[in-house]
Enzyme design. Structure first.
Site, PDB file in Angstrom:
ATOM      1  CB  CYS B  78      -0.595   0.290   1.222  1.00  0.00           C
ATOM      2  SG  CYS B  78      -1.910   1.821   1.674  1.00  0.00           S
ATOM      3  CB  ILE B  79       1.150   3.396  -2.299  1.00  0.00           C
ATOM      4  CG1 ILE B  79       2.346   5.526  -3.187  1.00  0.00           C
ATOM      5  CG2 ILE B  79      -0.496   3.996  -2.304  1.00  0.00           C
ATOM      6  CD1 ILE B  79       2.443   5.154  -3.981  1.00  0.00           C
TER       7      ILE B  79
END
Lengths: 101, 130
Positions: B78-79
């Site tokens: 997840c960024i």
């Protein structure tokens, strides 16, 4: 609809196991993994609550049980031991999987 | 059956990342398809190649990377969770003006939409975490 509930916390540490027991119904199964395996032991302050889940199938992940030094003869009657392959089968055999974290 | 896995914990919290890895291996051995493994919250710490655990300790990042190479798994970090914890790929390092990147081989950085898609596309989503 059948649901697999996974429990990964000891009932003596968190209340997630108890919350799960308040929600399961007859079509459900409970799989105890990680520290959740302590909930499968008989003769504890929590054992009666687990044993009272009529019709709910109870499973314990064998490798996590053995890692904590728990032998099968210390389990609540009716708790079935599964390996990771059995974990995968439980996931695919139930319609949904709910992790109580 | 098509399965996806969500990992919400890093290698050094409890046991979730180990459990997720062993579950994923068992599912692949049984012939199931792993649509995606999504690393969220502290789970993004599985995806840095800069960790150097002692030689007699398990190395979860290397284990995930090896499993990815063998089965062409889609390992997504997840960024937003990654940026908070200093996990960057080449593009993000450049965009944020940082002097290097540390994403591990086999992992890619993307958004939360990838988790939503995994939930929609997969028959089951199995969650491991704290």
């Amino acid at each position: 609809m059948s649901m697999l509930h996974t429990i990964n916390k000891s009932p003596f540490e968190k209340t997630s196991f108890e919350a799960c027991l308040n929600h399961v119904n007859g079509d459900s199964s409970i799989l105890m993994i990680e520290d959740g395996v302590y909930g499968a032991m008989k003769g504890t302050a929590f054992s009666e609550k687990v044993a009272a889940t009529n019709g709910v199938a109870l499973y314990i992940l064998g490798p996590d049980m053995q890692a904590r030094g728990i032998s099968e003869d210390r389990l609540i009657d009716g708790v079935k031991v599964v390996d990771y392959a059995g974990f995968v089968d439980l996931v695919t055999e139930h319609d949904k999987v709910q992790a109580w974290l | 059956m098509k399965l996806s896995v969500l990992v919400n914990e890093g290698p050094y919290q409890h046991q979730a990342s180990d459990s997720a890895l062993l579950f994923t291996k068992a599912a692949l051995e049984k012939g199931h398809e792993i649509f995606r493994v999504f690393f969220y919250h502290d789970g993004v710490n599985n995806g840095t190649r800069f960790t150097v655990p002692p030689q007699d300790d398990r190395n979860l990042q290397e284990s995930w990377t090896a499993l990815q190479a063998e089965h062409e798994l889609d390992l997504v970090v997840c960024i937003a969770a990654a940026q908070r914890r200093g996990i960057l790929d080449e593009n993000e390092a450049e965009r944020q003006g940082k002097d290097g990147n540390n994403i591990a081989p086999g992992f890619r950085i993307s958004g939360l939409g990838q988790l939503v898609e995994a939930g929609i596309e997969s028959d089951r989503l199995v969650v491991f975490g704290d």
